[in-house]
Design an enzyme around this catalytic site. Structure first.
Site, PDB file in Angstrom:
ATOM      1  N   SER A 150     -49.545  21.381  37.925  1.00  0.00           N
ATOM      2  CA  SER A 150     -48.472  22.253  37.451  1.00  0.00           C
ATOM      3  C   SER A 150     -47.180  21.454  37.362  1.00  0.00           C
ATOM      4  O   SER A 150     -46.971  20.508  38.130  1.00  0.00           O
ATOM      5  CB  SER A 150     -48.273  23.421  38.422  1.00  0.00           C
ATOM      6  OG  SER A 150     -47.086  24.131  38.146  1.00  0.00           O
ATOM      7  N   TYR A 173     -46.889  26.638  46.938  1.00  0.00           N
ATOM      8  CA  TYR A 173     -47.490  26.240  45.666  1.00  0.00           C
ATOM      9  C   TYR A 173     -46.917  24.932  45.118  1.00  0.00           C
ATOM     10  O   TYR A 173     -47.687  24.019  44.776  1.00  0.00           O
ATOM     11  CB  TYR A 173     -47.335  27.368  44.650  1.00  0.00           C
ATOM     12  CG  TYR A 173     -48.018  27.113  43.331  1.00  0.00           C
ATOM     13  CD1 TYR A 173     -49.392  27.275  43.195  1.00  0.00           C
ATOM     14  CD2 TYR A 173     -47.289  26.703  42.217  1.00  0.00           C
ATOM     15  CE1 TYR A 173     -50.028  27.035  41.981  1.00  0.00           C
ATOM     16  CE2 TYR A 173     -47.905  26.462  41.002  1.00  0.00           C
ATOM     17  CZ  TYR A 173     -49.276  26.627  40.892  1.00  0.00           C
ATOM     18  OH  TYR A 173     -49.909  26.378  39.692  1.00  0.00           O
TER      19      TYR A 173
END
Length: 248
Positions: A150, A173
Site C-alpha cells: 500500500s 496498517y
C-alpha cells in the site's frame, strides 16, 4: 505499469503457468484471479473460508481451483503447500494478497495487542506462506512473488501533504505495509533468481475501506497483474503502482 509477458499463459519450460493468490474470495484478490485465469493460467484461489472461496470461483471462467488457506495458520499453510505439491509439482507465481486493516484504534491508544492482530495477517502471513512455497517456486523456470502492499507503507508518500495518505494517522496498517515492503526487499536479495516485487493497488473500492475507494478492482489489480506477469529479466526488489515505480 504495463504487463511484460504475452497472453498465452505458457512458462518458458512449457505448460500452463500456475499461480496462487491468497485472500482471493473478494476484492482485488478475486479480480487478480479472474484476470490471470483469463490469460489461460491455472489459478489457485486461496481462501480462509472454503465455502466463500467456492462461491467466488463459481462466477469465474477458466481454470480456477479453490485452495483452503488461512495465512495465519502454520497447519493450514503447510496443508496447502502439500496439496499444491501433490497436484501440480510446482508453483510459478505467488501473490501474497491477504490483508486486513486491523483494529480501528487511534495511534495514541494502540498497543501491542492491536499491532500483533494486524501483523499476524499483513506481515507474518506473507512470511509464513512464502517460506512454505519457496521450494515449489524453485521448480519454476520463472518464479515470481508479488506482495500486495500500500502507499500507506511509503514514508515518502505518507509524508507528502499533497497525498491523501498523509492525512490518515494510525500505527497498525501503515507500519505493517512498511514492514512488508522491507520483507519483500530482503526476499529479493535472498532469491536473486526470482522476480519479487511489491504492488500498491491504490485507493480501490473494497470491503477494506467500506467501498469508499475511487478505483475499480480492475484498476486496483493492474499493478498486481503486471508484477505477476513480469518477464524473467524484469525488475525485482521494487515497489510499483499502476503508473510505475514508487518511492519508499
Amino acid at each position: 505499469m504495463t504487463e511484460t509477458t504475452g497472453t498465452s499463459g505458457m512458462t518458458p519450460m512449457g505448460g500452463t503457468t500456475i499461480a496462487l493468490v491468497t485472500g482471493a474470495n473478494k476484492g482485488i484478490g478475486l479480480a487478480t484471479v479472474r484476470r490471470l485465469a483469463e490469460r489461460g493460467w491455472t489459478v489457485l484461489l486461496g481462501a480462509r473460508d472454503a465455502r466463500r472461496g467456492a462461491a467466488a470461483a463459481a462466477g469465474l471462467d477458466g481454470d480456477v481451483t479453490v485452495l483452503p488457506l488461512d495465512v495465519t495458520s502454520d497447519e493450514s499453510v503447510a496443508s496447502a503447500a502439500k496439496e499444491v505439491a501433490s497436484r501440480y509439482g510446482r508453483l510459478d507465481v505467488l501473490v501474497n494478497n491477504a490483508g486486513i486493516v486491523g483494529p480501528l484504534v487511534s495511534a495514541l491508544d494502540t498497543g501491542a495487542e492491536e499491532m500483533l492482530a494486524c501483523y499476524a495477517t499483513n506481515v507474518f502471513g506473507p512470511v509464513r506462506v512464502t517460506r512454505a512455497f519457496v521450494p515449489l517456486l524453485r521448480r519454476s523456470a520463472a518464479p515470481r512473488i508479488v506482495m500486495v502492499s500500500s502507499g500507506m507503507g511509503s514514508m515518502t508518500i505518507t509524508g507528502d501533504p499533497e497525498r491523501l495518505e498523509s492525512r490518515i494517522v494510525g500505527l497498525t496498517y501503515p507500519s505493517s505495509k512498511a514492514a512488508l515492503n522491507m520483507v519483500m526487499s530482503q526476499y529479493a536479495r535472498a532469491l536473486p533468481e526470482f522476480r519479487i516485487n511489491a504492488a500498491d493497488p491504490g485507493y480501490t473500492a473494497t470491503d477494506l475501506n467500506g467501498n469508499s475507494g475511487v478505483q475499480t478492482v480492475d484498476e486496483g489489480s493492474d499493478a498486481v497483474v503486471a508484477l505477476a506477469t513480469v518477464a524473467p529479466d524484469g525488475p525485482t526488489g521494487r515497489f510499483f503502482d499502476r503508473s510505475g515505480s514508487l518511492p519508499w
